[in-house]
Design a protein around this motif. Structure first.
Motif, PDB file in Angstrom:
ATOM      1  N   LEU A 267       0.831  -1.208   0.000  1.00  0.00           N
ATOM      2  CA  LEU A 267       0.000   0.000   0.000  1.00  0.00           C
ATOM      3  C   LEU A 267       0.865   1.257   0.000  1.00  0.00           C
ATOM      4  O   LEU A 267       0.619   2.193  -0.784  1.00  0.00           O
ATOM      5  N   SER A 268       1.879   1.284   0.846  1.00  0.00           N
ATOM      6  CA  SER A 268       2.710   2.504   0.907  1.00  0.00           C
ATOM      7  C   SER A 268       3.448   2.716  -0.418  1.00  0.00           C
ATOM      8  O   SER A 268       3.565   3.843  -0.897  1.00  0.00           O
ATOM      9  N   LYS A 269       3.903   1.636  -1.051  1.00  0.00           N
ATOM     10  CA  LYS A 269       4.602   1.774  -2.336  1.00  0.00           C
ATOM     11  C   LYS A 269       3.633   2.245  -3.433  1.00  0.00           C
ATOM     12  O   LYS A 269       3.999   3.033  -4.299  1.00  0.00           O
ATOM     13  N   SER A 270       2.417   1.745  -3.397  1.00  0.00           N
ATOM     14  CA  SER A 270       1.426   2.149  -4.412  1.00  0.00           C
ATOM     15  C   SER A 270       1.104   3.633  -4.246  1.00  0.00           C
ATOM     16  O   SER A 270       1.017   4.380  -5.224  1.00  0.00           O
ATOM     17  N   ARG A 271       0.927   4.051  -2.977  1.00  0.00           N
ATOM     18  CA  ARG A 271       0.632   5.473  -2.708  1.00  0.00           C
ATOM     19  C   ARG A 271       1.784   6.351  -3.171  1.00  0.00           C
ATOM     20  O   ARG A 271       1.579   7.399  -3.773  1.00  0.00           O
ATOM     21  N   LYS A 272       2.998   5.881  -2.894  1.00  0.00           N
ATOM     22  CA  LYS A 272       4.186   6.657  -3.270  1.00  0.00           C
ATOM     23  C   LYS A 272       4.256   6.804  -4.794  1.00  0.00           C
ATOM     24  O   LYS A 272       4.576   7.866  -5.312  1.00  0.00           O
ATOM     25  N   ALA A 273       3.936   5.726  -5.515  1.00  0.00           N
ATOM     26  CA  ALA A 273       3.980   5.779  -6.987  1.00  0.00           C
ATOM     27  C   ALA A 273       2.981   6.820  -7.505  1.00  0.00           C
ATOM     28  O   ALA A 273       3.288   7.606  -8.401  1.00  0.00           O
ATOM     29  N   LEU A 274       1.802   6.856  -6.895  1.00  0.00           N
ATOM     30  CA  LEU A 274       0.769   7.800  -7.328  1.00  0.00           C
ATOM     31  C   LEU A 274       1.237   9.241  -7.100  1.00  0.00           C
ATOM     32  O   LEU A 274       1.038  10.124  -7.943  1.00  0.00           O
ATOM     33  N   GLU A 275       1.878   9.444  -5.972  1.00  0.00           N
ATOM     34  CA  GLU A 275       2.385  10.769  -5.600  1.00  0.00           C
ATOM     35  C   GLU A 275       3.509  11.215  -6.545  1.00  0.00           C
ATOM     36  O   GLU A 275       3.518  12.335  -7.016  1.00  0.00           O
ATOM     37  N   ARG A 276       4.439  10.291  -6.834  1.00  0.00           N
ATOM     38  CA  ARG A 276       5.616  10.649  -7.636  1.00  0.00           C
ATOM     39  C   ARG A 276       5.260  10.935  -9.075  1.00  0.00           C
ATOM     40  O   ARG A 276       5.804  11.823  -9.700  1.00  0.00           O
ATOM     41  N   TYR A 277       4.353  10.128  -9.628  1.00  0.00           N
ATOM     42  CA  TYR A 277       4.092  10.247 -11.056  1.00  0.00           C
ATOM     43  C   TYR A 277       2.860  11.093 -11.349  1.00  0.00           C
ATOM     44  O   TYR A 277       2.610  11.460 -12.477  1.00  0.00           O
ATOM     45  N   ASN A 278       2.065  11.322 -10.294  1.00  0.00           N
ATOM     46  CA  ASN A 278       0.937  12.238 -10.425  1.00  0.00           C
ATOM     47  C   ASN A 278      -0.072  11.779 -11.496  1.00  0.00           C
ATOM     48  O   ASN A 278      -0.540  12.580 -12.297  1.00  0.00           O
ATOM     49  N   HIS A 279      -0.355  10.473 -11.501  1.00  0.00           N
ATOM     50  CA  HIS A 279      -1.334   9.980 -12.467  1.00  0.00           C
ATOM     51  C   HIS A 279      -2.625   9.574 -11.730  1.00  0.00           C
ATOM     52  O   HIS A 279      -2.875  10.062 -10.631  1.00  0.00           O
ATOM     53  N   GLN A 280      -3.459   8.753 -12.351  1.00  0.00           N
ATOM     54  CA  GLN A 280      -4.803   8.588 -11.804  1.00  0.00           C
ATOM     55  C   GLN A 280      -5.011   7.339 -10.951  1.00  0.00           C
ATOM     56  O   GLN A 280      -5.788   7.344 -10.004  1.00  0.00           O
ATOM     57  N   LEU A 281      -4.349   6.246 -11.296  1.00  0.00           N
ATOM     58  CA  LEU A 281      -4.649   4.996 -10.582  1.00  0.00           C
ATOM     59  C   LEU A 281      -3.437   4.064 -10.546  1.00  0.00           C
ATOM     60  O   LEU A 281      -2.786   3.851 -11.563  1.00  0.00           O
ATOM     61  N   VAL A 282      -3.169   3.548  -9.351  1.00  0.00           N
ATOM     62  CA  VAL A 282      -2.163   2.487  -9.224  1.00  0.00           C
ATOM     63  C   VAL A 282      -2.905   1.226  -8.789  1.00  0.00           C
ATOM     64  O   VAL A 282      -3.718   1.262  -7.854  1.00  0.00           O
ATOM     65  N   ILE A 283      -2.652   0.131  -9.478  1.00  0.00           N
ATOM     66  CA  ILE A 283      -3.236  -1.146  -9.054  1.00  0.00           C
ATOM     67  C   ILE A 283      -2.112  -1.954  -8.419  1.00  0.00           C
ATOM     68  O   ILE A 283      -1.154  -2.341  -9.089  1.00  0.00           O
ATOM     69  N   GLY A 284      -2.227  -2.140  -7.117  1.00  0.00           N
ATOM     70  CA  GLY A 284      -1.197  -2.882  -6.393  1.00  0.00           C
ATOM     71  C   GLY A 284      -1.516  -4.370  -6.414  1.00  0.00           C
ATOM     72  O   GLY A 284      -2.674  -4.766  -6.291  1.00  0.00           O
ATOM     73  N   ASN A 285      -0.476  -5.169  -6.617  1.00  0.00           N
ATOM     74  CA  ASN A 285      -0.690  -6.624  -6.528  1.00  0.00           C
ATOM     75  C   ASN A 285       0.558  -7.306  -5.997  1.00  0.00           C
ATOM     76  O   ASN A 285       1.672  -6.798  -6.124  1.00  0.00           O
ATOM     77  N   LEU A 286       0.328  -8.456  -5.357  1.00  0.00           N
ATOM     78  CA  LEU A 286       1.445  -9.238  -4.826  1.00  0.00           C
ATOM     79  C   LEU A 286       1.710 -10.387  -5.778  1.00  0.00           C
ATOM     80  O   LEU A 286       0.778 -10.994  -6.308  1.00  0.00           O
ATOM     81  N   LEU A 287       2.983 -10.688  -5.948  1.00  0.00           N
ATOM     82  CA  LEU A 287       3.364 -11.795  -6.831  1.00  0.00           C
ATOM     83  C   LEU A 287       2.577 -13.067  -6.492  1.00  0.00           C
ATOM     84  O   LEU A 287       2.057 -13.756  -7.361  1.00  0.00           O
ATOM     85  N   GLN A 288       2.462 -13.321  -5.181  1.00  0.00           N
ATOM     86  CA  GLN A 288       1.884 -14.598  -4.733  1.00  0.00           C
ATOM     87  C   GLN A 288       0.367 -14.670  -4.929  1.00  0.00           C
ATOM     88  O   GLN A 288      -0.180 -15.760  -5.061  1.00  0.00           O
ATOM     89  N   THR A 289      -0.321 -13.506  -4.900  1.00  0.00           N
ATOM     90  CA  THR A 289      -1.792 -13.545  -4.918  1.00  0.00           C
ATOM     91  C   THR A 289      -2.379 -12.765  -6.086  1.00  0.00           C
ATOM     92  O   THR A 289      -3.568 -12.473  -6.092  1.00  0.00           O
ATOM     93  N   ARG A 290      -1.556 -12.411  -7.080  1.00  0.00           N
ATOM     94  CA  ARG A 290      -1.999 -11.472  -8.118  1.00  0.00           C
ATOM     95  C   ARG A 290      -3.186 -11.954  -8.930  1.00  0.00           C
ATOM     96  O   ARG A 290      -3.900 -11.154  -9.516  1.00  0.00           O
ATOM     97  N   LYS A 291      -3.402 -13.276  -8.927  1.00  0.00           N
ATOM     98  CA  LYS A 291      -4.504 -13.791  -9.745  1.00  0.00           C
ATOM     99  C   LYS A 291      -5.844 -13.719  -9.019  1.00  0.00           C
ATOM    100  O   LYS A 291      -6.889 -13.955  -9.611  1.00  0.00           O
ATOM    101  N   HIS A 292      -5.843 -13.435  -7.706  1.00  0.00           N
ATOM    102  CA  HIS A 292      -7.151 -13.309  -7.053  1.00  0.00           C
ATOM    103  C   HIS A 292      -7.299 -12.126  -6.112  1.00  0.00           C
ATOM    104  O   HIS A 292      -8.322 -12.004  -5.432  1.00  0.00           O
ATOM    105  N   GLU A 293      -6.312 -11.239  -6.095  1.00  0.00           N
ATOM    106  CA  GLU A 293      -6.476 -10.054  -5.240  1.00  0.00           C
ATOM    107  C   GLU A 293      -5.681  -8.870  -5.785  1.00  0.00           C
ATOM    108  O   GLU A 293      -4.514  -9.014  -6.135  1.00  0.00           O
TER     109      GLU A 293
END
Ligand code: PMT
Length: 340
Positions: A267-293
């Motif tokens: 979550l903190s990395k996704s928020r940071k990406a949104l702040e740095r690049y100033n775009h509209q949406l970051v979709i965060g996913n984990l390698l282990q669970t990316r297919k269902h969360e």
């Protein structure tokens, strides 16, 4: 014979933790330096012509999406025998593209060559080998009765997309090819009269480190009879997302992905990406669970979406949850950025 074991998911405890501090976003100078010192792929002008034609065909008639998909490679040699790669199969990008097409978007599919493609993904690679769907009947090769209905549906969707030229396939392999092609397409899309109708869906897994062209060995690195260590010295790949948002395609709706392996920093990395690049949406996913969360992070909300076990068993894919939500946010973006 079906390949029924998966070798692509190492145990989570052995996955890399990328909890290291990130490099700052690239500014104009880093862009000029990168593109001056890493050569343009020789086929790029030809691809540019196809992109221009595709955009001309769809501009003003429907929304255009650029979907990036699959992983980039980092060659260790110019005459490449060895390269660094990553795990991405292109499932997210290929599946999402089918759903965007279904919802009326025209899609430029910028993908790792030989990774999964929309539609054919259902019958390719070892987990879904196309030969398993076929039988011999009266000396002819034909589709097994039990797959007729499902295959007919996919075939019809594919043929409709082909007929109306709704999808343009653009391949890459190396991170340098990806960077050049991403910039070329972004600059083209940046010229549209209603940029807010364009959607960037950046699902590709882009290498964070590479060897600049002027340092890449020309020929196969020799092992010198064994015993020598190979030291690989990698530079950070410039983070061009800020350039894309602010200079290449200003006004477009941009969705980036954040991949982590440690849930406590996603979550903190996704928020940071949104702040740095100033775009509209970051979709965060984990390698282990990316297919269902996945977790959607926007400037004013955080929303987790999960595929239930039942849905998963019935064959539903998480992209069927992701894409309607992305389109909802894109609709809002268009409304708030259109002239009243
Ligand atoms: O293909 P699958 O097997 O289905 O897997 C899907 C996926 C896990 C690869 C996908 O859902 C995903 O998370 N893709 C992004 C992975 C990634 O590279 O994340 P990142 O944290 O390195 O990069 C974040 C974003 O910045 C990316 O959207 C990328 O487009 C962008 N970026 C990255 C590097 C770079 N030099 N410049 C960039 O602009």
């Amino acid at each position: 014979m079906k390949a029924n074991v998966s070798t692509s998911h190492p145990p989570p405890e052995s996955a890399i933790d990328r909890n290291a501090p990130e490099y700052p976003p690239a500014e104009g100078e880093a862009e000029s330096h990168y593109f001056e010192t890493n050569p343009k792929p020789e086929y790029l002008d030809e691809v540019e012509g196809r992109v221009r034609e595709f955009i001309k065909l769809h501009d003003g008639k429907r929304r255009i999406a650029l979907v990036t998909s699959g992983g980039t490679t980092v060659p260790l040699e110019n005459n490449t025998v060895r390269f660094i790669d990553n795990f991405s199969a292109g499932t997210r990008g290929a599946t999402s593209t089918e759903l965007l097409l279904e919802q009326g978007y025209a899609v430029i599919f910028l993908h790792r060559q030989f990774s999964l493609l929309p539609y054919s993904r259902h019958y390719s690679h070892t987990t879904n080998c196309f030969l398993d769907y076929m039988v011999e009947r009266d000396g002819q090769v034909t589709i097994d009765d039990k797959y007729q209905e499902e295959m007919m549906k996919v075939l019809k969707q594919y043929q409709n997309v082909q007929k109306h030229k709704l999808m343009l396939l653009v391949p890459f392999t190396t991170v340098n090819q990806y960077m050049w092609t991403l910039r070329m397409i972004s600059l083209q899309l940046g010229q549209l009269s209603a940029p807010q109708t364009t959607l960037f869906y950046l699902a590709a897994a882009v290498s964070d480190f590479f060897i600049p062209t002027y340092r890449v060995s020309e020929h196969k690195i020799q092992s010198e009879g064994g015993g020598e260590k190979l030291m690989v010295n990698l530079d950070p790949v410039p983070k061009f997302l800020k350039r894309l948002v602010e200079n290449w395609t200003p006004g477009a709706m941009i969705v980036s992905f954040k991949l982590e392996t440690d849930s406590s920093i996603l979550l903190s990395k996704s928020r940071k990406a949104l702040e740095r690049y100033n775009h509209q949406l970051v979709i965060g996913n984990l390698l282990q669970t990316r297919k269902h969360e996945v977790t959607f992070v926007t400037n004013d909300s955080v929303q987790k979406y999960t595929l239930s076990e039942e849905d998963e068993k019935s064959g539903k894919e998480i992209e069927a949850i992701i894409i309607p939500q992305v389109i909802r946010i894109h609709n809002e973006w268009i409304s708030s950025n259109s002239k009243k």
